[in-house]
Design a protein around this motif. Structure first.
Motif, PDB file in Angstrom:
ATOM      1  N   HIS A 331       0.826  -1.210   0.000  1.00  0.00           N
ATOM      2  CA  HIS A 331       0.000   0.000   0.000  1.00  0.00           C
ATOM      3  C   HIS A 331       0.861   1.261   0.000  1.00  0.00           C
ATOM      4  O   HIS A 331       0.437   2.304  -0.539  1.00  0.00           O
ATOM      5  N   MET A 332       2.030   1.176   0.600  1.00  0.00           N
ATOM      6  CA  MET A 332       2.912   2.347   0.692  1.00  0.00           C
ATOM      7  C   MET A 332       3.838   2.468  -0.507  1.00  0.00           C
ATOM      8  O   MET A 332       4.686   3.356  -0.565  1.00  0.00           O
ATOM      9  N   GLY A 333       3.691   1.541  -1.468  1.00  0.00           N
ATOM     10  CA  GLY A 333       4.493   1.606  -2.693  1.00  0.00           C
ATOM     11  C   GLY A 333       5.908   1.116  -2.534  1.00  0.00           C
ATOM     12  O   GLY A 333       6.828   1.626  -3.198  1.00  0.00           O
ATOM     13  N   ASN A 334       6.102   0.108  -1.649  1.00  0.00           N
ATOM     14  CA  ASN A 334       7.436  -0.454  -1.416  1.00  0.00           C
ATOM     15  C   ASN A 334       7.438  -1.953  -1.747  1.00  0.00           C
ATOM     16  O   ASN A 334       7.474  -2.796  -0.849  1.00  0.00           O
ATOM     17  N   PRO A 335       7.371  -2.319  -3.047  1.00  0.00           N
ATOM     18  CA  PRO A 335       7.253  -3.733  -3.404  1.00  0.00           C
ATOM     19  C   PRO A 335       8.434  -4.584  -2.980  1.00  0.00           C
ATOM     20  O   PRO A 335       8.266  -5.765  -2.635  1.00  0.00           O
ATOM     21  N   ALA A 336       9.636  -4.006  -3.001  1.00  0.00           N
ATOM     22  CA  ALA A 336      10.822  -4.789  -2.605  1.00  0.00           C
ATOM     23  C   ALA A 336      10.739  -5.164  -1.131  1.00  0.00           C
ATOM     24  O   ALA A 336      11.020  -6.317  -0.743  1.00  0.00           O
ATOM     25  N   ASP A 337      10.336  -4.218  -0.300  1.00  0.00           N
ATOM     26  CA  ASP A 337      10.187  -4.504   1.135  1.00  0.00           C
ATOM     27  C   ASP A 337       9.057  -5.510   1.373  1.00  0.00           C
ATOM     28  O   ASP A 337       9.178  -6.401   2.221  1.00  0.00           O
ATOM     29  N   ALA A 338       7.985  -5.369   0.598  1.00  0.00           N
ATOM     30  CA  ALA A 338       6.860  -6.302   0.736  1.00  0.00           C
ATOM     31  C   ALA A 338       7.319  -7.720   0.411  1.00  0.00           C
ATOM     32  O   ALA A 338       6.962  -8.676   1.114  1.00  0.00           O
ATOM     33  N   ARG A 339       8.102  -7.871  -0.665  1.00  0.00           N
ATOM     34  CA  ARG A 339       8.599  -9.191  -1.049  1.00  0.00           C
ATOM     35  C   ARG A 339       9.490  -9.786   0.039  1.00  0.00           C
ATOM     36  O   ARG A 339       9.409 -10.980   0.352  1.00  0.00           O
ATOM     37  N   GLN A 340      10.292  -8.941   0.648  1.00  0.00           N
ATOM     38  CA  GLN A 340      11.186  -9.407   1.719  1.00  0.00           C
ATOM     39  C   GLN A 340      10.383  -9.938   2.910  1.00  0.00           C
ATOM     40  O   GLN A 340      10.707 -11.003   3.460  1.00  0.00           O
ATOM     41  N   TRP A 341       9.303  -9.248   3.307  1.00  0.00           N
ATOM     42  CA  TRP A 341       8.492  -9.694   4.437  1.00  0.00           C
ATOM     43  C   TRP A 341       7.748 -10.988   4.107  1.00  0.00           C
ATOM     44  O   TRP A 341       7.620 -11.866   4.962  1.00  0.00           O
ATOM     45  N   ARG A 342       7.308 -11.125   2.852  1.00  0.00           N
ATOM     46  CA  ARG A 342       6.631 -12.363   2.459  1.00  0.00           C
ATOM     47  C   ARG A 342       7.599 -13.551   2.478  1.00  0.00           C
ATOM     48  O   ARG A 342       7.211 -14.668   2.845  1.00  0.00           O
ATOM     49  N   GLU A 343       8.824 -13.303   2.088  1.00  0.00           N
ATOM     50  CA  GLU A 343       9.828 -14.371   2.116  1.00  0.00           C
ATOM     51  C   GLU A 343      10.087 -14.830   3.549  1.00  0.00           C
ATOM     52  O   GLU A 343      10.205 -16.028   3.827  1.00  0.00           O
ATOM     53  N   ARG A 344      10.141 -13.882   4.451  1.00  0.00           N
ATOM     54  CA  ARG A 344      10.360 -14.240   5.859  1.00  0.00           C
ATOM     55  C   ARG A 344       9.173 -15.025   6.421  1.00  0.00           C
ATOM     56  O   ARG A 344       9.335 -15.968   7.196  1.00  0.00           O
ATOM     57  N   ALA A 345       7.969 -14.626   6.010  1.00  0.00           N
ATOM     58  CA  ALA A 345       6.773 -15.355   6.442  1.00  0.00           C
ATOM     59  C   ALA A 345       6.799 -16.784   5.902  1.00  0.00           C
ATOM     60  O   ALA A 345       6.465 -17.739   6.614  1.00  0.00           O
ATOM     61  N   SER A 346       7.211 -16.940   4.633  1.00  0.00           N
ATOM     62  CA  SER A 346       7.278 -18.274   4.011  1.00  0.00           C
ATOM     63  C   SER A 346       8.308 -19.152   4.700  1.00  0.00           C
ATOM     64  O   SER A 346       8.098 -20.358   4.864  1.00  0.00           O
ATOM     65  N   GLU A 347       9.415 -18.564   5.113  1.00  0.00           N
ATOM     66  CA  GLU A 347      10.472 -19.347   5.818  1.00  0.00           C
ATOM     67  C   GLU A 347       9.936 -19.912   7.127  1.00  0.00           C
ATOM     68  O   GLU A 347      10.207 -21.067   7.469  1.00  0.00           O
ATOM     69  N   ILE A 348       9.181 -19.104   7.841  1.00  0.00           N
ATOM     70  CA  ILE A 348       8.605 -19.583   9.119  1.00  0.00           C
ATOM     71  C   ILE A 348       7.620 -20.708   8.872  1.00  0.00           C
ATOM     72  O   ILE A 348       7.629 -21.726   9.553  1.00  0.00           O
ATOM     73  N   THR A 349       6.756 -20.523   7.860  1.00  0.00           N
ATOM     74  CA  THR A 349       5.738 -21.535   7.536  1.00  0.00           C
ATOM     75  C   THR A 349       6.387 -22.839   7.101  1.00  0.00           C
ATOM     76  O   THR A 349       5.991 -23.921   7.526  1.00  0.00           O
TER      77      THR A 349
END
Length: 353
Positions: A331-349
């Motif tokens: 929403h804030m226009g930071n796709p690179a940061d968004a991708r990084q947080w999704r990767e971290r979420a996937s690692e935990i899962t």
């Protein structure tokens, strides 16, 4: 001197001597009584202060120092079991509760009290099947009486609900908590803490089963009682409010849920030594609702606070926080940061699979 006057002088002198003797003997008697009851009073003081080690020592001494009535001995034994339970001294506690049951003999009231303490001990050790059997024995004792102890039966139903719930028997647990609420109202009244506890349990179970209208009815009643009895900032009030907010969220009442979650967090801020994990959970849930409402900055602030606490434990809650934070960054226009947080979420899962 007339005989009457002489007799009056003697009586007056004896009266004065009596007063002097009483003045002398009263502190002696008080000191004797203090020493005689020292371990009893010290045990009560330490129990009230939750100083379990000291309470146990004084209770052991009080039991050993002189003969007590059977009723008083039972009281002391059950208090001793309570102090030992809080220290996880399971073997000693079990031995003493068996002594208490033996002491109670065939006296229904004493036996019922001793068995009720055994239930607490069994629940603390997660012996749910044994706790259920003991509860059934108490119910048999009470229902056989011409005037059963409704307060004890209410407590039995509530504890039975806990045992059944932890055994995976949700439907039976729901019935037990319903009965506990009914009996609590009869025994204590509609605005008693025990009634609120049963209603809160009913509300939480109804929420788990997706019965949100019933959940919200029970939780609101429990919340009203807890606010009066325990205080608006109490742990009990906060727990009921949290589950009410979650039920509103899950039933689609976003606006209502946001308001209740915000109240939960305000309460948490005022509490000393609260559960940080519970606070973080409320922050994550509220952040997700803020994202839906377009309140992106407020959501990001909450998630930043929650992640600091959740990272210590990890798990699915942290993964959820990272996923929501990824949405915030989108929403804030930071796709690179968004991708990084999704990767971290996937690692935990992935680590949990």
């Amino acid at each position: 001197m007339p005989i009457y006057a002489s007799s009056l002088m003697i009586v007056t002198r004896l009266f004065k001597l009596g007063i002097r003797f009483a003045a002398w003997v009263t502190p002696q008697a008080k000191e004797w009584h203090r020493k005689r009851n020292l371990n009893l009073t010290e045990a009560e003081r330490h129990l009230a202060a939750r100083n379990w080690v000291d309470a146990e020592q004084h209770l052991v001494l009080a039991l050993a120092e002189r003969r007590h009535t059977s009723g008083k001995q039972l009281d002391l034994l059950l208090q001793l079991v309570n102090a030992q339970c809080h220290q996880a001294k399971w073997e000693q506690a079990e031995q003493n509760v068996q002594v208490a049951i033996g002491l109670a003999g065939n006296d229904p009231s004493m036996r019922s009290r001793a068995l009720a303490t055994l239930v607490d001990l069994q629940l603390e050790q997660k012996k749910y099947s044994e706790a259920e059997q003991t509860i059934r024995a108490i119910e048999a004792i009470e229902t056989a009486q011409s005037s059963p102890d409704r307060a004890r039966l209410a407590e039995c139903s509530r504890k039975l609900g806990t045992a059944l719930l932890n055994s995976g028997r949700t439907g039976e647990a729901f019935s037990a908590f319903q009965q506990a609420a009914t009996l609590s109202e009869q025994a204590f009244g509609p605005n008693h803490q025990h009634t609120a506890q049963s209603l809160a349990q009913l509300g939480m179970l109804s929420r788990q089963n997706g019965e949100h209208a019933e959940a919200q009815r029970c939780l609101r009643r429990a919340l009203d009682i807890h606010r009066v009895v325990s205080g608006p900032d109490s742990h009990e009030s906060t727990q009921a409010l949290y589950h009410l907010a979650a039920s509103l969220e899950e039933s689609g009442d976003v606006e209502g849920a946001v308001g209740e979650y915000e109240r939960v967090l305000k309460l948490k801020e005022r509490q000393v030594g609260g559960n940080r994990q519970e606070t973080a959970d409320a922050q994550v849930r509220l952040a997700a609702l803020y994202v839906k409402a377009g309140r992106i900055g407020a959501a990001r602030e909450l998630l930043t606070q929650a992640i600091g606490a959740l990272e210590r434990k990890g798990g699915p809650q942290l993964a959820q926080a990272f996923e929501i934070l990824a949405e915030v960054e989108d929403h804030m226009g930071n796709p690179a940061d968004a991708r990084q947080w999704r990767e971290r979420a996937s690692e935990i899962t992935a680590a949990r699979v």
